[in-house]
Scaffold this active site. Structure first.
Site, PDB file in Angstrom:
ATOM      1  CG  ASP A  79      -0.304   0.112   2.487  1.00 29.90           C
ATOM      2  OD1 ASP A  79       1.311  -0.038   2.223  1.00 29.90           O
ATOM      3  OD2 ASP A  79      -1.304  -0.626   3.784  1.00 29.90           O
ATOM      4  CG  HIS A  80       3.544   2.338   2.692  1.00 26.57           C
ATOM      5  ND1 HIS A  80       2.231   2.279   3.549  1.00 26.57           N
ATOM      6  CD2 HIS A  80       3.529   3.431   3.927  1.00 26.57           C
ATOM      7  CE1 HIS A  80       2.129   2.837   4.758  1.00 26.57           C
ATOM      8  NE2 HIS A  80       3.195   3.199   5.292  1.00 26.57           N
ATOM      9  CG  ASP A  85       2.159   1.502   9.179  1.00 27.22           C
ATOM     10  OD1 ASP A  85       2.475   2.154   8.354  1.00 27.22           O
ATOM     11  OD2 ASP A  85       0.990   2.605  10.130  1.00 27.22           O
ATOM     12  NE  ARG A  97       2.541   9.733  12.192  1.00 26.24           N
ATOM     13  CZ  ARG A  97       3.512   8.907  12.503  1.00 26.24           C
ATOM     14  NH1 ARG A  97       4.298   7.713  11.157  1.00 26.24           N
ATOM     15  NH2 ARG A  97       3.059   7.460  13.231  1.00 26.24           N
ATOM     16  CB  SER A 114       7.221   6.214  11.519  1.00 24.20           C
ATOM     17  OG  SER A 114       7.901   5.068  10.736  1.00 24.20           O
ATOM     18  NE  ARG A 152       9.181   6.180   8.688  1.00 22.84           N
ATOM     19  CZ  ARG A 152       8.837   6.926   7.955  1.00 22.84           C
ATOM     20  NH1 ARG A 152       9.999   8.470   7.940  1.00 22.84           N
ATOM     21  NH2 ARG A 152       8.098   7.509   7.844  1.00 22.84           N
TER      22      ARG A 152
HETATM   23  C1  MIC Z   1       3.687   6.418   8.040  1.00 24.62           C
HETATM   24  O1  MIC Z   1       3.466   6.928   8.285  1.00 24.62           O
HETATM   25  O2  MIC Z   1       5.238   7.052   8.929  1.00 24.62           O
HETATM   26  C2  MIC Z   1       3.729   5.266   7.875  1.00 24.62           C
HETATM   27  C3  MIC Z   1       5.439   5.248   6.136  1.00 24.62           C
HETATM   28  O3  MIC Z   1       2.972   4.569   7.769  1.00 24.62           O
HETATM   29  C4  MIC Z   1       5.314   4.459   8.679  1.00 24.62           C
HETATM   30  C5  MIC Z   1       5.053   3.477   8.277  1.00 24.62           C
HETATM   31  C6  MIC Z   1       6.367   2.928   8.099  1.00 24.62           C
HETATM   32  O4  MIC Z   1       8.133   4.317   7.892  1.00 24.62           O
HETATM   33  O5  MIC Z   1       7.127   2.184   6.679  1.00 24.62           O
HETATM   34  C7  MIC Z   1       4.245   4.490  10.532  1.00 24.62           C
HETATM   35  O6  MIC Z   1       3.823   4.854  10.484  1.00 24.62           O
HETATM   36  O7  MIC Z   1       4.413   3.801  11.052  1.00 24.62           O
HETATM   37 FE1  SF4 Z   2      -0.298   5.510   4.778  1.00 29.78          FE
HETATM   38 FE2  SF4 Z   2       1.101   5.980   7.134  1.00 29.78          FE
HETATM   39 FE3  SF4 Z   2      -0.088   7.633   5.979  1.00 29.78          FE
HETATM   40 FE4  SF4 Z   2      -1.252   6.103   7.322  1.00 29.78          FE
HETATM   41  S1  SF4 Z   2      -0.166   7.206   8.419  1.00 29.78           S
HETATM   42  S2  SF4 Z   2      -1.896   5.880   5.236  1.00 29.78           S
HETATM   43  S3  SF4 Z   2      -0.202   4.019   6.831  1.00 29.78           S
HETATM   44  S4  SF4 Z   2       1.973   6.353   5.945  1.00 29.78           S
END
Ligand code: MIC
Ligand code: SF4
Length: 661
Positions: free
Chosen positions: A64-65, A119, A379, A541, A543
């Site tokens: 999805d990313h 996530d 965010r 995140s 990550r």
């Molecule tokens: C995000 O919203 O920052 C992400 C991308 O979904 C991350 C996960 C990632 O860094 O792959 C999250 O929220 O954990």
């Molecule tokens: Fe995707 Fe993370 Fe954004 Fe949610 S917050 S839509 S999981 S990148």
């Protein structure tokens, strides 16, 4: 004494420890999820653990990313994920099927179970009464290999909802108000539980918006009870069998209670660059806007899309505004299309994107230089949109749609008077359009499946054990609220997620592009790097790359005023010491470039002294540091994280190992 919902589910899943706030516990995991930006690394870690099949009730891998496929690296990862899922017994949700959290709550989440996901917005599942926790990839890998999940038993803040939302005020405004009260820091060690008469007035997608963005509070999880509304949702998804009632006992208590009167709530907005920087829309309305983006796992449900379509109906986005719309799932996309709502969004001039994370993670739709972008995601961290000078404001879909029409930040309650637009009023459908054909089921026996590994996929490096003394340099000094987006940028860099040496080049890129090179030089001298930070280090995140890449660059300790939960766990998993100043003012005494020595670091952990002295050789002073680590955490750190431990003590659990030197 009566139990609240969090306590009830934790109690049913407890496998180690005592259910008392602040104590280390381990819980059984029922479901796991990964996504394609964290999944490859998690799966590589699972492979190293040697298990032959995912050992949870349901394991699912979402794509999805990285769906725009910005180079061969992304589709190579997808192919790896697909072969991995087939080999080890995971479902795979294909690109185009939707954002993990939206699809999971529609099709797979179950009240009363425990879900962990790589996530941070995994707590979206709390919208249907599931304990859903965002974790690092290593923790998901371990759960898939059959291990429990280790965490600190949280205290529970009860968020009492009374009254009913007024027209044009929505669930996003509830969570923005909670963020205004509790802020994005200081909530480590807490879980949030919603209760009170207002709960009944909220549908599942609205609850999910609230629990989703609970991630920004820094709490372990957020949850609603599972009640008749949850049942109705599951029935509409043709899976009422998954329903189970979970209500707080009538005499349940909470460690703290805050009350929100929904009747009094107004449209809210989070200003740059923090989701906690919240004011009423009224306070800053009228600001000219360049872009409006609607979607993301916070606000991409059928309800959100339909609300936006009804507001936009017959109108076009203002000439100065680029409007972007991203539905959350194939289900949402298809229903809006079949029922004609999508056509109204298209007619309004929206740029339409397939169901995916898209703009939320800086995959496209970067605002112009100094641009103002109003978005429905969760965010607005510095640089995350892809334009360092842009300013991102987070709002509800109602506020976003109103703003798209007027071209200035607009309180949607004015729509009626200015344009004669009534607040959309509709019931969720009795049945949603269910079609799981984009979810691939693994064969019963996957042992013959060959894993595909593209050239960009590199094994994760294994950290070294903790030395007796950590000698090195304060390689960077950063301030408060440093997010994992600062540490390991996403956007165009996402394609390097499976290649640590390459991805490590971009650590702290937006703060100091020389960081990576400087850190490597220290490492090549045989010394270690120490990150010096302020409050709330590692927000955002999940990550694990924000620990893995610094580890690769020779970072052995983070010294901060406070460290956020998921990031702290990731640091431990990769053998990096998470340390806190005993006297927070000592932060001011250290400068970037100072020579530092963590004296007797190894002995201090073996003897669990609770304190480690850091000598600032440049300033000629001793700085006392403290730590909060469980027995397991200390053993992992001594051995070099999860993989270091497995290498030193193959086949052993941490309880079977005593580390004495
Ligand atoms: C995000 O919203 O920052 C992400 C991308 O979904 C991350 C996960 C990632 O860094 O792959 C999250 O929220 O954990
Ligand atoms: Fe995707 Fe993370 Fe954004 Fe949610 S917050 S839509 S999981 S990148």
């Amino acid at each position: 004494m009566g139990l609240n919902v969090v306590q009830k589910i934790l109690k049913q899943h407890l496998v180690e420890g005592e259910l008392a706030p602040g104590k280390p516990i381990a819980i059984k995991v029922d479901q796991t999820l990964t996504q394609d930006a964290t999944g490859t690394m998690a799966d590589l870690e699972f492979e190293q653990m040697g298990a032959d099949r995912a050992k949870v009730d349901l394991a699912i891998s979402y794509v999805d990313h990285k769906t725009v496929q910005m180079g061969f690296e992304d589709p190579d990862d997808h192919k790896y994920l697909q072969t991995f899922a087939a080999k080890y017994g995971e479902l795979l949700s294909r690109s185009g099927n939707g954002i993990c959290h939206q699809v999971h709550i529609e099709r797979f989440g179950k009240p009363g179970t425990v879900l962990i996901g790589s996530d941070s917005h995994t707590p979206t599942g709390g919208g249907i009464g599931q304990i859903a926790i965002g974790v690092g990839g290593m923790d998901v890998a371990a759960a898939m290999a059959g291990m429990p999940f280790y965490l600190t038993c949280p205290k529970v803040v009860g968020i009492k909802l009374v009254g009913k939302l007024r027209p044009f005020v929505s669930a996003k405004d509830i969570i923005l108000r909670v963020l205004q009260i509790l802020t994005t820091r200081g909530n480590v060690g807490w879980a949030a539980e919603y209760f009170g008469p207002g709960v009944e007035t909220l549908s599942v997608p609205e609850r999910a918006t609230v629990t989703n963005m609970g991630a920004e509070l820094g709490v372990t999880t957020s949850i609603f009870p599972s009640d008749h509304i949850t049942r109705k949702w599951l029935r509409a998804q043709h899976r009422e069998v998954d329903w189970k009632e979970i209500l707080p006992d009538p005499d349940a208590t909470y460690d703290k209670v805050i009350e929100i009167d929904l009747d009094e709530l107004e449209p809210m907005v989070a200003q740059p660059h923090s989701p906690g920087n919240v004011v009423k829309v009224r306070e800053i309305e009228g600001m000219a806007v360049d872009q409006v983006c609607i979607g993301s796992c916070t606000n991409s449900s059928y309800k959100d899309g339909r609300t936006v379509a009804e507001i936009l109906d017959g109108r076009h986005a203002h000439p100065n505004v680029q409007l972007v719309y991203v539905p959350g799932s194939k289900q949402v996309f298809r229903m809006l299309a079949d029922e004609g709502w999508l056509s109204k969004i298209i007619a309004a001039g929206a740029v339409l994107v397939q169901p995916s994370c898209s703009f939320c993670i800086g995959i496209g739709y970067a605002p112009r230089s100094d641009g103002i972008s109003v978005r429905t995601n969760n965010r607005n961290f510095y640089g995350r949109s892809g334009t360092l000078s842009a300013k991102i404001y987070l709002v509800s879909p109602e506020t976003a749609a109103a703003t798209a029409i007027t071209g200035v930040l607009t309180d949607p309650r004015d729509l009626k008077e200015k344009f004669g637009i009534e607040c959309p009023q509709f019931e969720l459908p009795e049945y949603f359009h269910v079609d799981d054909s984009s979810v691939i089921t693994p064969p019963l026996d996957g042992s013959e499946v060959e894993l595909y590994r593209g050239p960009n996929i590199k094994e994760a490096p294994i950290p070294s054990p903790l030395p007796d003394e950590v000698k090195g340099e304060a390689i960077i000094k950063v301030g408060d609220k440093i997010t994992t987006d600062h540490i390991s940028p996403a956007g165009t860099r996402l394609k390097y997620r499976s290649n640590v040496p390459e991805y490590a080049k971009y650590v702290f890129e937006s703060l100091d592009p020389t960081f990576s090179q400087r850190a490597l030089e220290v490492k090549e001298r045989g010394e270690y790097n120490v990150i010096v930070a302020g409050d709330s280090y590692g927000q955002g995140s999940s990550r694990e790359h924000a620990a893995l890449c610094p580890m690769y660059l020779g970072v052995k300790a983070v010294v901060a005023k406070t460290i956020e939960r998921i990031h702290k766990a990731n640091l431990i998993n990769f053998g990096i010491l998470p340390l806190l100043y005993k006297n927070p003012d000592d932060y001011d005494k250290i400068d970037q470039g100072d020579k530092l020595t963590l004296k007797d670091a190894r002995k201090a952990l073996i003897e669990d002294r609770g304190e480690i002295t850091m000598r600032d050789e440049t300033k000629n002073i001793d700085i006392p540091l403290v730590y909060e680590l469980s027995d397991r955490d200390r053993k992992l750190l001594l051995a070099g994280g999860v993989m270091g431990f497995a290498k030193l003590y193959p086949g052993k659990g941490f309880k079977e190992v005593e580390i004495t030197e």
